[in-house]
Design an enzyme around this catalytic site. Structure first.
Site, PDB file in Angstrom:
ATOM      1  N   CYS A 189       0.833  -1.201   0.000  1.00 30.47           N
ATOM      2  CA  CYS A 189       0.000   0.000   0.000  1.00 30.47           C
ATOM      3  C   CYS A 189       0.865   1.247   0.000  1.00 30.47           C
ATOM      4  CB  CYS A 189      -0.932  -0.006   1.211  1.00 30.47           C
ATOM      5  SG  CYS A 189      -2.012   1.458   1.290  1.00 30.47           S
TER       6      CYS A 189
ATOM      7  N   CYS B 241      -0.526   4.072   2.157  1.00 31.68           N
ATOM      8  CA  CYS B 241      -0.321   3.845   3.592  1.00 31.68           C
ATOM      9  C   CYS B 241       1.112   4.142   4.017  1.00 31.68           C
ATOM     10  CB  CYS B 241      -0.648   2.396   3.956  1.00 31.68           C
ATOM     11  SG  CYS B 241      -2.266   1.816   3.432  1.00 31.68           S
ATOM     12  N   ASP B 242       2.071   3.670   3.238  1.00 37.20           N
ATOM     13  CA  ASP B 242       3.459   3.650   3.681  1.00 37.20           C
ATOM     14  C   ASP B 242       4.416   4.526   2.881  1.00 37.20           C
ATOM     15  OD1 ASP B 242       2.711   1.735   5.604  1.00 37.20           O
ATOM     16  OD2 ASP B 242       2.968   0.111   4.162  1.00 37.20           O
TER      17      ASP B 242
END
Length: 333
Positions: A156, A159-160
């Site tokens: 992701c 997300c990261d």
């Protein structure tokens, strides 16, 4: 393996339910945990619906594999995925949710009350069902993906990606998902390697043009990932160029992050005989609601979201599912 999948050898015909032990009756059954499931549980339990939740094989869902979470509202200093899920679970339990470890292995949604079999032997009859089984990221199957999980390997970018600002990363895949991930990372990272197994993209034309024309994206055609290396964290990847040809050669690239962009598989198999899904398996809900095509069955989180797949959007849809379930039950009285 999917966290909630059809287990053929455990399925039992409806008329054999009596041989499987006592049938438990509930108002609201939540299948799956994670931000969507736990939020649905919080809202349902505060509405005095006494929800029962089965967490699945991975309590807390995909977020438990994420080390740092900095984009969820209310955590100014950030937190970890496991810590957040424990706090959400504790909040759900505080309001009266009966949280249980177990996996839904089959379902009969042909009529109410719906029947869901857990772990192949316990039958739950429920007036409403909230499906929060999530989606499982697809991986290449390399041992190094597990070795460096949370230490450089991610599925992701949204997300990261922040953790790799100004660094070099790689994205695997040639479809829209991979190119979207690469484009997002290109706005954060110094350089993005796009590892493509073939010599063409599967992505849409517009996405292809964007990726090709982005200066800090380098496309590695006809490359396949052999493994990752690094001392505790990802420091590079070993690739094979032109695999299976006389021109085959091994290539090493220095990277700090390795992102999978080969898609997700929604954990919806056991409901597929009754619930409408798209061609990939994502549950289709009525726009603006969590309602499925079966009255009394609701879906939330990544099992029905193929666009955002974020903890905060999953939590929001979990709230919707609980409210929709509460209103449905009120209409039946």
């Amino acid at each position: 393996m999917a966290l909630f999948e059809k287990m053929e050898n455990l399925e039992t015909p409806q008329n054999e339910n009596k041989d499987m032990g006592e049938v438990e009756k509930v108002k609201v059954l939540i299948i799956g945990s994670g931000p969507a499931g736990y939020t649905a549980a919080i809202y349902a339990s505060r509405a005095n619906l006494s929800p029962v939740m089965y967490e699945g094989l991975q309590p807390g869902g995909q977020l438990t594999t994420t080390t740092e979470v900095e984009n969820f509202p209310g955590y100014p200093k950030g937190t970890t995925g496991p810590e957040m899920m424990e706090e959400l679970k504790a909040q759900a339990v505080r309001f009266g949710t009966d949280v249980r470890f177990g996996m839904a292995t089959s379902a009969d949604l042909s009529q109410r009350p719906f029947k869901v079999t857990v772990d192949g032997n316990k039958v739950i009859e429920t007036e409403t069902l909230i499906i929060a089984t999530g989606a499982t990221a697809k991986y290449l199957g390399l041992p190094d993906e597990t070795k460096y999980a949370g230490s450089g390997v991610s599925a992701c970018a949204t997300c990261d990606g922040f953790f790799y600002r100004g660094k070099d990363v790689a994205v695997v895949g040639g479809g829209d998902t991979a190119l979207e991930e690469a484009m997002y990372l290109a706005g954060l990272c110094k350089k993005v390697y796009l590892i493509v197994r073939r010599d063409v993209f599967r992505a849409s034309k517009v996405m292809q043009e964007r990726a090709i024309n982005t200066p800090n994206i380098e496309i590695l055609w006809k490359h396949q990932t052999k493994g990752l290396f690094g001392d505790g964290v990802v420091e590079g990847a070993t690739l094979v160029k032109n695999m299976g040809t006389p021109e085959e050669e091994e290539v090493k690239i220095a990277i700090d992050g390795f992102f999978l962009g080969i898609g997700h598989k929604p954990n919806s198999d056991i409901f597929a005989d009754y619930i409408d899904t798209n061609d990939v398996g994502y549950i289709q809900t009525v726009p603006g609601t969590s309602k499925t095509n079966v009255p009394g069955v609701f879906a939330c989180g990544d099992v029905q979201d193929d666009q955002y797949r974020q903890a905060v959007t999953a939590a929001g849809s979990g709230c919707m599912a609980a409210i929709d379930a509460e209103r449905f039950l009120a209409e039946q009285e």
